[in-house]
Design an enzyme around this catalytic site. Structure first.
Site, mmCIF file in Angstrom:
data_model
loop_
_atom_site.group_PDB
_atom_site.id
_atom_site.type_symbol
_atom_site.label_atom_id
_atom_site.label_comp_id
_atom_site.label_asym_id
_atom_site.label_seq_id
_atom_site.Cartn_x
_atom_site.Cartn_y
_atom_site.Cartn_z
ATOM 1 N N GLU A 1 52.689 63.390 8.275
ATOM 2 C CA GLU A 1 52.205 63.162 6.926
ATOM 3 C C GLU A 1 53.309 62.362 6.223
ATOM 4 O O GLU A 1 54.472 62.778 6.253
ATOM 5 C CB GLU A 1 52.012 64.523 6.232
ATOM 6 N N ARG B 1 57.667 75.316 18.079
ATOM 7 C CA ARG B 1 58.426 74.334 17.314
ATOM 8 C C ARG B 1 59.909 74.460 17.637
ATOM 9 O O ARG B 1 60.363 75.479 18.155
ATOM 10 C CB ARG B 1 58.193 74.525 15.816
ATOM 11 N N LYS C 1 60.747 69.909 5.512
ATOM 12 C CA LYS C 1 60.896 68.774 4.590
ATOM 13 C C LYS C 1 61.198 69.262 3.175
ATOM 14 O O LYS C 1 61.995 68.649 2.471
ATOM 15 C CB LYS C 1 59.620 67.937 4.590
HETATM 16 P P1 ATP Z 1 57.724 70.279 7.776
HETATM 17 O O1 ATP Z 1 57.471 71.650 8.329
HETATM 18 O O2 ATP Z 1 59.141 69.851 7.867
HETATM 19 O O3 ATP Z 1 57.158 70.059 6.421
HETATM 20 P P2 ATP Z 1 55.427 69.198 8.913
HETATM 21 O O4 ATP Z 1 54.959 69.958 10.071
HETATM 22 O O5 ATP Z 1 54.729 69.472 7.658
HETATM 23 O O6 ATP Z 1 56.991 69.320 8.765
HETATM 24 P P3 ATP Z 1 54.167 66.792 9.644
HETATM 25 O O7 ATP Z 1 54.395 65.444 9.107
HETATM 26 O O8 ATP Z 1 52.878 67.466 9.369
HETATM 27 O O9 ATP Z 1 55.369 67.648 9.136
HETATM 28 O O10 ATP Z 1 54.486 66.870 11.193
HETATM 29 C C1 ATP Z 1 54.149 65.902 12.143
HETATM 30 C C2 ATP Z 1 54.184 66.538 13.504
HETATM 31 O O11 ATP Z 1 55.487 67.039 13.791
HETATM 32 C C3 ATP Z 1 53.235 67.713 13.599
HETATM 33 O O12 ATP Z 1 52.481 67.539 14.789
HETATM 34 C C4 ATP Z 1 54.127 68.908 13.666
HETATM 35 O O13 ATP Z 1 53.559 69.923 14.445
HETATM 36 C C5 ATP Z 1 55.396 68.348 14.299
HETATM 37 N N1 ATP Z 1 56.567 69.130 13.915
HETATM 38 C C6 ATP Z 1 57.008 69.390 12.660
HETATM 39 N N2 ATP Z 1 58.086 70.190 12.678
HETATM 40 C C7 ATP Z 1 58.371 70.442 13.989
HETATM 41 C C8 ATP Z 1 59.375 71.204 14.687
HETATM 42 N N3 ATP Z 1 60.330 71.877 14.038
HETATM 43 N N4 ATP Z 1 59.340 71.219 16.047
HETATM 44 C C9 ATP Z 1 58.403 70.536 16.710
HETATM 45 N N5 ATP Z 1 57.425 69.810 16.122
HETATM 46 C C10 ATP Z 1 57.394 69.745 14.783
#
Ligand code: ATP
Ligand code: MG
Length: 576
Positions: free
Chosen positions: A48, A283, A293
């Site tokens: 996102e 994760r 984030k």
């Molecule tokens: P945050 O938790 O930091 O806000 P998010 O999951 O909201 O991150 P996205 O932009 O939705 O951020 O994530 C893009 C991709 O990265 C998704 O497929 C998510 O599952 C993956 N992702 C995010 N954080 C991790 C992590 N700590 N380990 C592995 N994959 C991750």
């Protein structure tokens, strides 16, 4: 290469197996995703655009692009830009830059695979209209409070909305008027009609469209209704003909709705079998790091760090500025693997990958970080004698570094002790050491100021002891210290970074990470480096012997005025 060796090489290059590879192998064997003109493995990385990518995202990027590479499929970079309020072009640009820097490419012979969910808004809308007409969705006009109360909870089933059974034609009319901008945010919402008593809360008539009078960074003011993530995401996958949709474990409970959305849309003729399948993995949690984030934004906005690319930040831009290589991050992601069990990865794992990547590559150089003057009293006045050292100890073909030795040198303050402790072999009165790549010297005394601080160390050298000459073999000394010549050394700013938090799991178990900041996470010092360092371009990695791996800062370093960031020490001292 013999056949045997070839096999061995292929084996060691083959990626470690994991549950996702097993699933893909089975799908390939059964021919499940054999489709005309399409690869059998299509994955995606769907960020996102509401922040900078962090090391957790790197795991997902390496996994998705890595699977596509290894199975000769393709991986889409897709911006999941369905929430207009938090998204911005700045984030789109940095995400593109970070994925490319990590070494991955969405361009293939069959085209560019960079996508935006916002390009599908018309399709999402058409599918929502279809679901309403088919009796699978309805417009709910309850207040937000009533909706929340009627949702129930884990111990209590939900209650059907009084609007649940309104005629499809009425829902459709309201939905069209929502789209036309006739209502304020929150007045109506579109919900899937599934089961208000489902034990899975995600199946209790989840919202699929809501009113948001907001400007979108790509579609402008065209829309005032936006699809919910759980509705849009499976449709994005299905539109792009993704085969294996890989996400983190928290989406496991969302999978039934993921399947429901795609199945209903397929019944309506929007998609054909085989449709995408969602799989979840654990994760990345890295010790001494927060990967959210929202929390990273807090560190930036409260000026705890200098920006998203502060070298202490676990963002990709932060790791990059710190001096990490894309190869080291890829190696780290390979080593940690993928599994379905949540856990913490020790920070030393990523530092180990960095050292393993840089050791064979990084040119060597000398830096004196805490300078103390060494005066060779019997050295000829104003004379500078040429010395040299290998650029890399295991690669003589990479040549020599040139520098000089003279009467006054800089050495590390810790390489001298007025009264040596047991086992100390470096400089102390009466002891001999080798000045690395130079001469053997014997310590004869030292100067102190009025406060008792040592201001200079004195010694005498042995003119026939120079490294690389036959006479050097006559001197057996235990200590070997590094130095730079005060006459040709270059002064440079060096930034020594340490972990940002004092606690290994700063945001676990309800801890407030903002109270666990390490006050000593950055120390800026003035050091002396060997003369060749004046010519180093920004963003150049090297090893300062005995000190660790460093990089010239990509923003602040200049030829003639170098600024170094310490990437990591030579040995694992993290947490000690
Ligand atoms: P945050 O938790 O930091 O806000 P998010 O999951 O909201 O991150 P996205 O932009 O939705 O951020 O994530 C893009 C991709 O990265 C998704 O497929 C998510 O599952 C993956 N992702 C995010 N954080 C991790 C992590 N700590 N380990 C592995 N994959 C991750
Ligand atoms: Mg997310």
């Amino acid at each position: 290469m013999s056949n045997d060796n070839k096999n061995k090489a292929a084996e060691s290059a083959a990626p470690a197996s994991n549950f996702l590879r097993n699933i893909i192998d089975a799908d390939l064997a059964s021919g499940k995703y054999q489709r005309e003109g399409l690869p059998s493995v299509i994955t995606r990385f769907p960020p996102e655009p509401n922040g900078y990518l962090h090391i957790g995202h790197a795991k997902s990027i390496c996994l998705n692009f890595g699977l596509a590479r290894d199975y000769e499929g393709r991986c889409h970079l897709r911006f999941d830009d369905t929430n207009p309020e938090k998204e911005d072009q700045e984030y789109v640009d940095t995400i593109i830059d970070s994925v490319q820097w990590l070494g991955f490419d969405w361009n293939r012979a069959d085209g560019s695979h960079l996508y935006y969910a916002s390009d599908y808004f018309d399709t999402f809308y058409a599918i929502a209209e279809y679901l309403i007409q088919a009796g699978h969705a309805y417009v709910d006009s309850q207040s937000a409070e009533d909706m929340a109360a009627n949702r129930g909870d884990f111990s209590r089933p939900g209650v059907n909305s009084p609007f649940r059974d309104r005629p499809a034609s009425e829902s459709l009319d309201l939905f069209r008027r929502m789209k036309a901008g006739e209502f304020q945010g929150g007045e109506h919402i579109v919900r899937a009609k599934i089961d208000m008593a489902s034990p899975n809360m995600n199946m209790r008539d989840p919202a699929i469209y809501r009113i948001r009078h907001a400007h979108h960074h790509r579609t402008g003011d065209k829309w005032c209704i936006y699809p919910m993530y759980d509705f849009a995401h499976p449709l994005e996958d299905a539109i792009e003909k993704i085969t294996h949709s890989v996400c983190t474990l928290e989406f496991q409970d969302h999978r039934p709705f993921y399947d429901w959305v795609i199945l209903r849309a397929a019944e309506g003729g929007f998609f054909q079998q085989p449709v995408p399948q969602q799989y979840e993995f654990a994760r990345l949690n890295l010790t001494y790091v927060v990967t959210s984030k929202r929390k990273l934004r807090q560190l930036v906005e409260q000026n705890i760090v200098s920006g998203w690319d502060d070298p202490r930040m676990p963002t990709i831009v932060g790791f990059r500025r710190r001096g990490y290589t894309p190869e080291a991050i890829q190696l780290f992601c390979e080593r940690i693997g993928v599994s379905k069990a949540d856990g913490w990865i020790d920070y030393s794992t990523i530092e180990g990958a960095l050292r393993d990547d840089l050791d064979p590559k990084a040119p060597r150089a000398t830096a004196v970080l805490r300078p103390l003057k060494l005066i060779i009293d019997n050295f000829p006045e104003n004379e500078q004698i040429a010395c040299s050292a290998p650029v890399h100890p295991h690669h003589p073909e990479r040549g020599l570094r040139e520098f000089t030795i003279g009467k006054e040198l800089w050495i590390e303050a810790e390489d001298f002790m007025e009264e040596p402790v047991k086992g100390y072999f470096r400089l102390f009165p009466g002891n001999k050491v080798r000045l690395r790549y130079g001469y053997v010297v014997e310590c004869t005394g030292f100067d102190k100021d009025a406060d008792g601080n040592i201001t200079a160390v004195h010694c005498e050298y042995f003119p026939d002891s120079k490294s690389g000459t036959p006479g050097s073999a006559n001197y057996k000394v235990k200590g070997n210290i590094h130095w730079v010549n005060a006459a040709d050394a270059v002064q440079a700013e060096v930034r020594l970074y340490d972990r940002l938090f004092t606690d290994a799991t700063p945001d676990a178990g309800g801890k407030d990470f903002m109270t666990l900041l390490n006050p000593n996470s950055l120390e800026v010092i003035q050091a002396y480096v060997e003369p060749g360092m004046a010519q180093v371009e920004p963003d150049t990695r090297l090893q300062f012997e005995r000190h660790g791996y460093f990089v010239t800062d990509r923003k602040d370093s200049q030829v003639g005025k170098p600024v170094f960031n310490r990437i990591t020490t030579l040995k694992d001292s993290f947490g000690k």
